[in-house]
Enzyme design. Structure first.
Site, PDB file in Angstrom:
ATOM      1  N   CYS A 159       3.632  12.256 -10.851  1.00  0.00           N
ATOM      2  CA  CYS A 159       3.700  11.047 -10.474  1.00  0.00           C
ATOM      3  C   CYS A 159       4.308  10.097 -11.496  1.00  0.00           C
ATOM      4  O   CYS A 159       4.656   9.036 -11.377  1.00  0.00           O
ATOM      5  CB  CYS A 159       2.238  10.503 -10.270  1.00  0.00           C
ATOM      6  SG  CYS A 159       1.035  11.017 -11.543  1.00  0.00           S
ATOM      7  N   LYS A 202     -12.573  16.876  -2.229  1.00  0.00           N
ATOM      8  CA  LYS A 202     -11.692  17.458  -1.201  1.00  0.00           C
ATOM      9  C   LYS A 202     -10.378  17.514  -1.733  1.00  0.00           C
ATOM     10  O   LYS A 202      -9.689  16.665  -1.863  1.00  0.00           O
ATOM     11  CB  LYS A 202     -11.505  16.136  -0.018  1.00  0.00           C
ATOM     12  CG  LYS A 202     -10.946  16.765   1.021  1.00  0.00           C
ATOM     13  CD  LYS A 202     -10.338  15.684   2.069  1.00  0.00           C
ATOM     14  CE  LYS A 202      -8.759  15.347   1.679  1.00  0.00           C
ATOM     15  NZ  LYS A 202      -7.801  16.505   1.654  1.00  0.00           N
ATOM     16  N   GLU A 245       9.827   6.304  -4.441  1.00  0.00           N
ATOM     17  CA  GLU A 245       9.337   7.409  -5.066  1.00  0.00           C
ATOM     18  C   GLU A 245       9.937   8.797  -4.394  1.00  0.00           C
ATOM     19  O   GLU A 245       9.716   8.586  -3.077  1.00  0.00           O
ATOM     20  CB  GLU A 245       7.933   7.542  -5.099  1.00  0.00           C
ATOM     21  CG  GLU A 245       7.191   8.998  -5.704  1.00  0.00           C
ATOM     22  CD  GLU A 245       5.861   8.851  -5.866  1.00  0.00           C
ATOM     23  OE1 GLU A 245       5.276   8.717  -4.512  1.00  0.00           O
ATOM     24  OE2 GLU A 245       5.210   9.065  -6.748  1.00  0.00           O
ATOM     25  N   GLU A 298      -5.280   6.187  -7.916  1.00  0.00           N
ATOM     26  CA  GLU A 298      -4.323   6.671  -8.778  1.00  0.00           C
ATOM     27  C   GLU A 298      -3.104   6.784  -7.652  1.00  0.00           C
ATOM     28  O   GLU A 298      -3.052   7.910  -7.062  1.00  0.00           O
ATOM     29  CB  GLU A 298      -4.489   7.707  -9.588  1.00  0.00           C
ATOM     30  CG  GLU A 298      -5.630   7.489 -10.411  1.00  0.00           C
ATOM     31  CD  GLU A 298      -5.256   6.488 -11.584  1.00  0.00           C
ATOM     32  OE1 GLU A 298      -4.188   6.355 -11.923  1.00  0.00           O
ATOM     33  OE2 GLU A 298      -6.453   5.764 -11.899  1.00  0.00           O
TER      34      GLU A 298
HETATM   35  P1  NAD Z   1      -1.309  12.013   0.241  1.00  0.00           P
HETATM   36  O1  NAD Z   1      -1.564  10.285   0.079  1.00  0.00           O
HETATM   37  O2  NAD Z   1      -0.570  12.540   1.277  1.00  0.00           O
HETATM   38  O3  NAD Z   1      -2.499  12.876   0.114  1.00  0.00           O
HETATM   39  C1  NAD Z   1      -3.482  12.904  -0.885  1.00  0.00           C
HETATM   40  C2  NAD Z   1      -4.636  13.225  -0.508  1.00  0.00           C
HETATM   41  O4  NAD Z   1      -5.479  12.383   0.129  1.00  0.00           O
HETATM   42  C3  NAD Z   1      -4.744  14.649   0.167  1.00  0.00           C
HETATM   43  O5  NAD Z   1      -6.039  15.510  -0.097  1.00  0.00           O
HETATM   44  C4  NAD Z   1      -4.779  14.227   1.740  1.00  0.00           C
HETATM   45  O6  NAD Z   1      -5.509  15.095   2.518  1.00  0.00           O
HETATM   46  C5  NAD Z   1      -5.735  12.960   1.441  1.00  0.00           C
HETATM   47  N1  NAD Z   1      -5.409  11.985   2.451  1.00  0.00           N
HETATM   48  C6  NAD Z   1      -4.414  11.597   2.928  1.00  0.00           C
HETATM   49  N2  NAD Z   1      -4.328  10.458   3.732  1.00  0.00           N
HETATM   50  C7  NAD Z   1      -5.775  10.228   3.610  1.00  0.00           C
HETATM   51  C8  NAD Z   1      -6.743   9.166   4.054  1.00  0.00           C
HETATM   52  N3  NAD Z   1      -6.130   8.303   5.086  1.00  0.00           N
HETATM   53  N4  NAD Z   1      -7.918   9.070   4.002  1.00  0.00           N
HETATM   54  C9  NAD Z   1      -8.622  10.138   3.274  1.00  0.00           C
HETATM   55  N5  NAD Z   1      -7.826  11.143   2.571  1.00  0.00           N
HETATM   56  C10 NAD Z   1      -6.420  11.167   2.664  1.00  0.00           C
HETATM   57  O7  NAD Z   1      -0.269  12.467  -1.056  1.00  0.00           O
HETATM   58  P2  NAD Z   1       0.299  13.796  -1.540  1.00  0.00           P
HETATM   59  O8  NAD Z   1       1.762  13.949  -0.660  1.00  0.00           O
HETATM   60  O9  NAD Z   1      -0.604  15.049  -1.397  1.00  0.00           O
HETATM   61  O10 NAD Z   1       0.460  13.635  -3.181  1.00  0.00           O
HETATM   62  C11 NAD Z   1       1.565  13.213  -3.663  1.00  0.00           C
HETATM   63  C12 NAD Z   1       1.415  11.688  -4.085  1.00  0.00           C
HETATM   64  O11 NAD Z   1       0.535  11.440  -5.121  1.00  0.00           O
HETATM   65  C13 NAD Z   1       2.704  10.811  -4.718  1.00  0.00           C
HETATM   66  O12 NAD Z   1       2.763   9.559  -4.318  1.00  0.00           O
HETATM   67  C14 NAD Z   1       2.195  10.821  -6.213  1.00  0.00           C
HETATM   68  O13 NAD Z   1       2.925   9.673  -6.898  1.00  0.00           O
HETATM   69  C15 NAD Z   1       0.651  10.649  -6.016  1.00  0.00           C
HETATM   70  N6  NAD Z   1       0.158  11.057  -7.407  1.00  0.00           N
HETATM   71  C16 NAD Z   1      -0.295   9.949  -8.081  1.00  0.00           C
HETATM   72  C17 NAD Z   1      -0.928  10.237  -9.542  1.00  0.00           C
HETATM   73  C18 NAD Z   1      -1.518   9.082 -10.529  1.00  0.00           C
HETATM   74  O14 NAD Z   1      -2.255   9.563 -11.104  1.00  0.00           O
HETATM   75  N7  NAD Z   1      -1.049   8.218 -10.100  1.00  0.00           N
HETATM   76  C19 NAD Z   1      -0.895  11.578  -9.806  1.00  0.00           C
HETATM   77  C20 NAD Z   1      -0.440  12.677  -8.894  1.00  0.00           C
HETATM   78  C21 NAD Z   1       0.287  12.259  -7.684  1.00  0.00           C
END
Ligand code: NAD
Length: 486
Positions: A296, A186, A393, A260
């Site tokens: 991240c 997804k 963050e 992650e």
């Molecule tokens: P987000 O959590 O809003 O969304 C990430 C994904 O999860 C999207 O596809 C979203 O549609 C889905 N999603 C959101 N809530 C959900 C739920 N309750 N159930 C199932 N799916 C859900 O994050 P974002 O704003 O898209 O990305 C930025 C974040 O990702 C930052 O916090 C960043 O640090 C983190 N990130 C972490 C890593 C790592 O390797 N640790 C790498 C890249 C980004």
């Protein structure tokens, strides 16, 4: 209309489910706008509940096929994965263009990293698959023999964010496919056009039907995937907030999950560091503000020795001021826009917070005079590690410079965070750097830069997540064990 790689406005009317392009059950669509111009650049179907059900059903059938993917010899799966890598490789420039035009990643970064990484990672995990041992016979503790079996977990739900959409996807599907799992991916709604290209590559690679499926959609689509009864494992990258709720859902279901999540990593700059050199050759900008700060693992809390504080603050101020801010598709651009106007507003709210908390602005702080969701690279000096901009963050090009007295204090400040994802140490003495790196409580630390290695595991501790990705170790997150006592 059928998607074409060359069109600038991509309107796609199919989903990739069961190895073929199928009509979506849901009539809802996702519209993608350019962060450079705010113009509409494409649209795809938004996967509803029935689409997720169809994708999981296809993945389940592929997994349960008695002659299928799961039962293939690992070397045969490895050959299919290499075909997949080849078909992605033929599209790298188009992947880079689509990624850059959706999330604002500078095109040069997209070409060197996110557009290219899946090719290398798929080939690496195909090599790992070649070395897989399914059944291992051991002498048992009680004197007999035990067969230890490593079995694929089943159907994997892989949920990824928009910032490195292809990299974070392949970190999940490569180990999953290598061990014999099937996958429902997804993507995030912000980055669905590159996901459609991935579907084209998978189709061309002729993976068996149902082994790899893609369901673009928002959080509700993700939630349905997480709790679907036919899914056996969830692999998630995204915010800590979403990760926590996914972890809770998986806990109730006893469903294996890897998370992650966010980060607020520290750069410990030692008093013998050659910062000017690191600024000059691009390492410093990449490790602290790479991908417009939308990464991240960036070291966004920069700890500077008081003995060289003023001089080092100047290096950061000059570096931030010198970076070329512009349209992400322009090859000269070093800092592109934020992914959405909402995210730009959020980053700006943290800049306002920095002022309100009394930090000293030494670079940036304002929007450039142009269309799009841009934020100038911004540096605050004299930041307290207790302040909001040092604790939360921001996910934009905003650095907090924090003075320290003595390496012990630097390590204490670095570890004083709810997050534990990454970090960097800057020094002319590699042994000293290694010693300091070992004291940082995170999943990965870079010396004089940050170059993640797909052959080694990286995962967060504390609020940065559970489990790890990359390296042969990551395959265990997609396997279960069975011991047979002979
Ligand atoms: P987000 O959590 O809003 O969304 C990430 C994904 O999860 C999207 O596809 C979203 O549609 C889905 N999603 C959101 N809530 C959900 C739920 N309750 N159930 C199932 N799916 C859900 O994050 P974002 O704003 O898209 O990305 C930025 C974040 O990702 C930052 O916090 C960043 O640090 C983190 N990130 C972490 C890593 C790592 O390797 N640790 C790498 C890249 C980004």
């Amino acid at each position: 209309m059928k998607a074409t790689s060359s069109s600038t406005d991509l309107n796609i009317d199919w989903l990739f489910i069961g190895g073929a392009r199928v009509s979506p059950r849901s009539a809802e669509r996702i519209t993608v706008t350019s962060p450079n111009t705010s113009a509409v650049i494409g649209s795809v179907p938004h996967s509803g509940v029935e689409d997720v059900d169809a994708a999981v059903g296809a993945a389940r059938a592929a997994f349960d096929d008695p002659e299928g993917w799961t039962k293939w010899a690992p070397a045969r799966r490895a050959r299919a994965m290499r075909r997949f890598a080849d078909s992605i490789e033929r599209r790298v420039p188009e992947f880079a263009r689509r990624i850059s035009s959706q999330n604002g990643m500078p095109l040069t970064t997209a070409l060197a990293t996110d557009g290219r990484t899946p090719v290398d990672v798929l080939r690496l995990f195909a090599d790992f698959a070649d070395q897989l041992v399914d059944d291992e016979e051991r002498r048992s503790f009680t004197g007999g023999r035990t067969v230890v079996r490593r079995l694929p977990l089943g159907v994997v739900g892989a949920i990824v964010p928009w910032n490195f959409p292809q990299t974070l996807a392949v970190f999940k599907y490569a180990p999953a496919l290598a061990v014999g799992c099937t996958v429902v991916l997804k993507p995030s709604p912000e980055t669905v056009l590159d996901a459609a290209l991935l579907a084209e590559a998978a189709e061309e690679a002729d993976l068996p039907a149902g082994v790899f499926n893609i369901v673009p959609g928002g959080p509700e689509t993700g939630k349905h995937l997480v709790s679907h009864p036919d899914v056996d494992k969830i692999a998630f990258t995204g915010s800590t907030e979403a990760g926590r709720s996914i972890g809770e859902a998986c806990g109730r279901l006893m469903r294996p999950v890897t998370l992650e999540l966010g980060g607020k990593s520290a750069a410990i700059v030692l008093d013998d560091a050659d910062l000017a050199e690191a600024a000059g050759d691009g390492r410093l900008a990449k490790a602290t503000m790479g991908n417009n700060g939308q990464t991240c693992h960036l070291s966004t809390r920069v700890l500077l020795p008081r003995s060289r504080y003023d001089e080092m603050v100047d290096v950061f101020a000059e570096l931030a001021g010198s970076l070329v801010v512009g349209d992400s598709l322009d090859p000269a651009t070093q800092v592109g826009p934020m992914v959405t106007s909402r995210h730009r507003d959020r980053v700006e709210s943290y800049i306002a917070m920095g002022h309100a908390e009394g930090a000293r602005l030494v670079a940036g702080g304002a929007r450039p005079d142009r269309r799009g969701w841009f934020v100038r690279p911004t540096v605050f000096a004299d930041v307290s590690n207790a302040s909001t901009i040092a604790r939360e963050e921001i996910f934009g090009p905003v650095l907090s410079l924090i003075p320290y007295d003595g390496v012990e204090e630097a390590v204490r400040i670095a570890n004083d965070s709810r997050y534990g994802l990454a970090g960097t140490v800057w020094t002319s003495d590699p042994e000293r750097g290694l010693d300091v790196a070992k004291q940082i409580v995170t999943g990965g630390v870079g010396l004089n830069g940050f170059r993640p290695d797909p052959a080694s595991p990286l995962g967060g501790t504390k609020d940065s997540g559970l489990g790890s990705e990359m390296g042969p170790e990551s395959m265990a997150h997609y396997q279960r064990f069975q011991s047979i006592y002979l």
